[in-house]
Design a protein around this motif. Sequence first.
Motif, PDB file in Angstrom:
ATOM      1  N   ALA A   1      -0.089  66.914  21.775  1.00 55.92           N
ATOM      2  CA  ALA A   1       0.698  67.767  20.879  1.00 55.92           C
ATOM      3  C   ALA A   1       1.048  69.097  21.551  1.00 55.92           C
ATOM      4  O   ALA A   1       2.171  69.592  21.431  1.00 55.92           O
ATOM      5  CB  ALA A   1      -0.078  68.022  19.589  1.00 55.92           C
ATOM      6  N   THR A   2       0.083  69.691  22.263  1.00 53.38           N
ATOM      7  CA  THR A   2       0.335  70.962  22.934  1.00 53.38           C
ATOM      8  C   THR A   2       1.429  70.815  23.984  1.00 53.38           C
ATOM      9  O   THR A   2       2.324  71.667  24.098  1.00 53.38           O
ATOM     10  CB  THR A   2      -0.963  71.470  23.603  1.00 53.38           C
ATOM     11  OG1 THR A   2      -1.992  71.546  22.625  1.00 53.38           O
ATOM     12  CG2 THR A   2      -0.756  72.833  24.229  1.00 53.38           C
ATOM     13  N   LEU A   3       1.365  69.737  24.748  1.00 49.93           N
ATOM     14  CA  LEU A   3       2.380  69.481  25.770  1.00 49.93           C
ATOM     15  C   LEU A   3       3.754  69.277  25.139  1.00 49.93           C
ATOM     16  O   LEU A   3       4.769  69.795  25.629  1.00 49.93           O
ATOM     17  CB  LEU A   3       1.976  68.252  26.588  1.00 49.93           C
ATOM     18  CG  LEU A   3       2.941  67.818  27.693  1.00 49.93           C
ATOM     19  CD1 LEU A   3       3.068  68.922  28.742  1.00 49.93           C
ATOM     20  CD2 LEU A   3       2.471  66.525  28.344  1.00 49.93           C
ATOM     21  N   LEU A   4       3.801  68.531  24.030  1.00 50.38           N
ATOM     22  CA  LEU A   4       5.082  68.260  23.370  1.00 50.38           C
ATOM     23  C   LEU A   4       5.723  69.528  22.815  1.00 50.38           C
ATOM     24  O   LEU A   4       6.943  69.688  22.861  1.00 50.38           O
ATOM     25  CB  LEU A   4       4.877  67.245  22.239  1.00 50.38           C
ATOM     26  CG  LEU A   4       4.932  65.774  22.656  1.00 50.38           C
ATOM     27  CD1 LEU A   4       4.550  64.896  21.482  1.00 50.38           C
ATOM     28  CD2 LEU A   4       6.310  65.397  23.153  1.00 50.38           C
ATOM     29  N   ILE A   5       4.917  70.442  22.267  1.00 48.62           N
ATOM     30  CA  ILE A   5       5.475  71.690  21.727  1.00 48.62           C
ATOM     31  C   ILE A   5       6.164  72.482  22.837  1.00 48.62           C
ATOM     32  O   ILE A   5       7.259  73.013  22.660  1.00 48.62           O
ATOM     33  CB  ILE A   5       4.370  72.538  21.064  1.00 48.62           C
ATOM     34  CG1 ILE A   5       3.992  71.929  19.721  1.00 48.62           C
ATOM     35  CG2 ILE A   5       4.828  73.976  20.856  1.00 48.62           C
ATOM     36  CD1 ILE A   5       2.896  72.659  18.993  1.00 48.62           C
ATOM     37  N   LYS A   6       5.523  72.546  24.008  1.00 44.86           N
ATOM     38  CA  LYS A   6       6.122  73.264  25.135  1.00 44.86           C
ATOM     39  C   LYS A   6       7.426  72.605  25.577  1.00 44.86           C
ATOM     40  O   LYS A   6       8.410  73.282  25.910  1.00 44.86           O
ATOM     41  CB  LYS A   6       5.129  73.326  26.298  1.00 44.86           C
ATOM     42  CG  LYS A   6       3.918  74.221  25.999  1.00 44.86           C
ATOM     43  CD  LYS A   6       2.940  74.228  27.158  1.00 44.86           C
ATOM     44  CE  LYS A   6       1.743  75.125  26.847  1.00 44.86           C
ATOM     45  NZ  LYS A   6       0.733  75.107  27.933  1.00 44.86           N
TER      46      LYS A   6
END
Length: 248
Positions: free
Chosen positions: A154-159
Amino acid sequence: MLEELLTQAFWVGLLKIIGVNIILSGDNAVVIALAARSLPQKQQKLAIFWGAGAAIVLRIILTLFAVALLTLPWLKLIGSALLFWIGVKLLIPDEDDAEIAASDQLLSAIKTILVADLVMSLDNVIAVAAAAGGSVVLLVLGLAISIPLVIFGATLLIKLMERFPVIITIGAGLIGWVAGEMLVADAALKGWLTGLGVEYRDASPYVAGFSLEIIAGIIGIAVVVALGKWLGARKEADAAAQTEQPKS
């Protein structure tokens, strides 16, 4: 319990569950990232942490009741309708209103994550339950290991979303795909679909030799993206019209 941890079957089962969750965490990460994308950075981390953690707890509970849940008629139809709504909602721009409290936004994001994960987990938990082989210890441990996988995804996708907004549309389309598949997989529709010429192979519906679940998934993508984009454009047009109105 200690004896179970020392057996080869336990570690093989654990590796199976982790492998299944690496594959299945993609859906969860998409939902979490989409729901948290509009929050301030600090609240994004909170939404991801609490949303992902609560999602894993839900998955453990669902897996314990997986077989019974998925045999209930109409359950997948209800879940499909919820997923369609969530997919469309994610494509509609958020209100840029400073008066909305940050806590309300955070709670709203966590609620969206929980509802979406609850629905999307219905099919996934069967594979996890099978890999656990009836061991509750193995089930809980294997699912707990997947928490960092979901959070990292999720963190990677937000970026990536901040840099490539098209990912939001792709993510909503993925939710539409799952919703379409789930819609035609409900046991309540089997008699009706069979009357329309649909045949079942290993409990999966086929029409004219093609998988009905894949066809429904493609239609689900089209419905979510088209409806979401249309409602989003309409909302932006209304907001622009209100902005242009002369102040009295």
